[in-house]
Design a protein around this motif. Structure first.
Motif, PDB file in Angstrom:
ATOM      1  N   ALA A   1      74.578  69.666  37.338  1.00 19.50           N
ATOM      2  CA  ALA A   1      74.636  70.258  38.673  1.00 19.50           C
ATOM      3  C   ALA A   1      74.085  71.684  38.705  1.00 19.50           C
ATOM      4  O   ALA A   1      73.740  72.188  39.778  1.00 19.50           O
ATOM      5  CB  ALA A   1      76.078  70.258  39.183  1.00 19.50           C
ATOM      6  N   ARG A   2      73.947  72.317  37.557  1.00 21.60           N
ATOM      7  CA  ARG A   2      73.560  73.733  37.483  1.00 21.60           C
ATOM      8  C   ARG A   2      72.368  74.073  38.362  1.00 21.60           C
ATOM      9  O   ARG A   2      72.378  75.069  39.057  1.00 21.60           O
ATOM     10  CB  ARG A   2      73.268  74.087  36.010  1.00 21.60           C
ATOM     11  N   PHE A   3      71.316  73.255  38.349  1.00 24.40           N
ATOM     12  CA  PHE A   3      70.103  73.575  39.104  1.00 24.40           C
ATOM     13  C   PHE A   3      69.883  72.644  40.292  1.00 24.40           C
ATOM     14  O   PHE A   3      68.793  72.593  40.846  1.00 24.40           O
ATOM     15  CB  PHE A   3      68.884  73.579  38.184  1.00 24.40           C
TER      16      PHE A   3
ATOM     17  N   ASP B   1      64.753  76.601  40.721  1.00 27.65           N
ATOM     18  CA  ASP B   1      65.420  77.864  40.428  1.00 27.65           C
ATOM     19  C   ASP B   1      64.635  78.486  39.275  1.00 27.65           C
ATOM     20  O   ASP B   1      64.323  77.809  38.282  1.00 27.65           O
ATOM     21  CB  ASP B   1      66.872  77.577  40.026  1.00 27.65           C
ATOM     22  N   ALA B   2      64.295  79.742  39.361  1.00 28.11           N
ATOM     23  CA  ALA B   2      63.499  80.412  38.322  1.00 28.11           C
ATOM     24  C   ALA B   2      64.177  80.367  36.949  1.00 28.11           C
ATOM     25  O   ALA B   2      63.504  80.478  35.922  1.00 28.11           O
ATOM     26  CB  ALA B   2      63.219  81.857  38.719  1.00 28.11           C
ATOM     27  N   LEU B   3      65.489  80.185  36.918  1.00 28.98           N
ATOM     28  CA  LEU B   3      66.200  80.106  35.645  1.00 28.98           C
ATOM     29  C   LEU B   3      66.089  78.727  34.995  1.00 28.98           C
ATOM     30  O   LEU B   3      66.490  78.550  33.848  1.00 28.98           O
ATOM     31  CB  LEU B   3      67.680  80.472  35.837  1.00 28.98           C
ATOM     32  N   ASN B   4      65.551  77.752  35.721  1.00 30.62           N
ATOM     33  CA  ASN B   4      65.409  76.394  35.196  1.00 30.62           C
ATOM     34  C   ASN B   4      64.131  76.317  34.349  1.00 30.62           C
ATOM     35  O   ASN B   4      63.103  75.780  34.761  1.00 30.62           O
ATOM     36  CB  ASN B   4      65.381  75.380  36.348  1.00 30.62           C
ATOM     37  N   LEU B   5      64.210  76.877  33.166  1.00 29.96           N
ATOM     38  CA  LEU B   5      63.040  77.004  32.297  1.00 29.96           C
ATOM     39  C   LEU B   5      62.526  75.654  31.813  1.00 29.96           C
ATOM     40  O   LEU B   5      61.316  75.475  31.641  1.00 29.96           O
ATOM     41  CB  LEU B   5      63.364  77.912  31.116  1.00 29.96           C
ATOM     42  N   ALA B   6      63.425  74.684  31.602  1.00 32.63           N
ATOM     43  CA  ALA B   6      62.987  73.361  31.138  1.00 32.63           C
ATOM     44  C   ALA B   6      62.124  72.675  32.199  1.00 32.63           C
ATOM     45  O   ALA B   6      61.070  72.110  31.882  1.00 32.63           O
ATOM     46  CB  ALA B   6      64.192  72.491  30.779  1.00 32.63           C
ATOM     47  N   SER B   7      62.532  72.741  33.454  1.00 30.80           N
ATOM     48  CA  SER B   7      61.730  72.118  34.517  1.00 30.80           C
ATOM     49  C   SER B   7      60.435  72.886  34.758  1.00 30.80           C
ATOM     50  O   SER B   7      59.397  72.280  35.043  1.00 30.80           O
ATOM     51  CB  SER B   7      62.535  71.998  35.810  1.00 30.80           C
ATOM     52  N   ALA B   8      60.462  74.200  34.617  1.00 26.26           N
ATOM     53  CA  ALA B   8      59.232  74.990  34.761  1.00 26.26           C
ATOM     54  C   ALA B   8      58.235  74.596  33.671  1.00 26.26           C
ATOM     55  O   ALA B   8      57.038  74.404  33.944  1.00 26.26           O
ATOM     56  CB  ALA B   8      59.535  76.479  34.701  1.00 26.26           C
ATOM     57  N   ALA B   9      58.713  74.439  32.446  1.00 28.73           N
ATOM     58  CA  ALA B   9      57.834  74.027  31.346  1.00 28.73           C
ATOM     59  C   ALA B   9      57.278  72.630  31.600  1.00 28.73           C
ATOM     60  O   ALA B   9      56.103  72.357  31.312  1.00 28.73           O
ATOM     61  CB  ALA B   9      58.593  74.076  30.020  1.00 28.73           C
ATOM     62  N   LEU B  10      58.089  71.747  32.156  1.00 24.37           N
ATOM     63  CA  LEU B  10      57.618  70.394  32.487  1.00 24.37           C
ATOM     64  C   LEU B  10      56.525  70.465  33.550  1.00 24.37           C
ATOM     65  O   LEU B  10      55.490  69.796  33.423  1.00 24.37           O
ATOM     66  CB  LEU B  10      58.784  69.521  32.954  1.00 24.37           C
ATOM     67  N   CYS B  11      56.720  71.261  34.581  1.00 28.20           N
ATOM     68  CA  CYS B  11      55.682  71.408  35.612  1.00 28.20           C
ATOM     69  C   CYS B  11      54.367  71.859  34.981  1.00 28.20           C
ATOM     70  O   CYS B  11      53.297  71.328  35.309  1.00 28.20           O
ATOM     71  CB  CYS B  11      56.119  72.418  36.670  1.00 28.20           C
TER      72      CYS B  11
END
Length: 186
Positions: free
Chosen positions: A36-38, A136-146
């Protein structure tokens, strides 16, 4: 929009409509604070999970505002690993992609493989012009996936959302149909 042919099969995965039998597995990871965090809401109760699985099982995709939410499972081992979502946004040819995985499925390339399949659907059969992901800018795993998917960081909106008792910075990644198609093997 054309009919969406399901299930979608990839090398390792099957993307399909949700089924009632997915409820317990869905609730198991959506009731975790780390999942749920992001996501916009808090951890889900069993009743909220039941409502979500029911909506996901019966989605229609005919107009702006509709969305596809597909269950992700391993091709060689049935059982819910997560979900991948494509929402038809207002404005000609616009969509948004998202994903959520059970903890045991994270870090194995499953989200990337599922997202690629949904981007292929979005830019292929559904003929979208642009697909974005809002994080969310703190969601580094999803940013890396993008970034692995070839999406570019288009904007950073500082303290754009207020959720879970704090301000969050939104980052938007996006890719155009011609960019996606140019990256695909012939």
């Amino acid at each position: 929009m054309p009919d969406i042919r399901l299930p979608i099969r990839t090398e390792r995965l099957v993307l399909r409509r949700f089924e009632a039998s997915d409820l317990d597995a869905y609730h198991a990871y959506h009731s975790l604070p780390e999942t749920a965090r992001f996501l916009p809401g808090e951890v889900k109760s069993y009743t909220q999970s039941m409502e979500s699985v029911g909506k996901y099982a019966n989605f229609v995709f005919e107009k702006e505002g509709d969305w596809i939410c597909l269950a992700i499972e391993a091709a060689d081992s049935p059982g819910l690993l997560g979900e991948v979502v494509l929402k038809w946004l207002p404005g000609y040819g616009q969509a948004e992609i998202g994903w959520s995985l059970a903890p045991e499925a994270r870090g194995k390339g499953i989200a990337a493989e599922a997202a690629r399949a949904l981007l292929n659907l979005g830019f292929g059969e559904l003929r979208f012009h642009r697909i974005d992901a809002k994080l969310d800018a703190l969601n580094l795993a999803s940013a890396a996936l993008c970034e692995r998917l070839g999406m570019r960081l288009e904007s950073t909106k500082v303290e754009r959302w207020h959720y879970k008792g704090r301000w969050a910075t939104e980052v938007v990644y996006a890719i155009l149909a011609e960019e996606w198609k140019s990256r695909q093997p012939d």
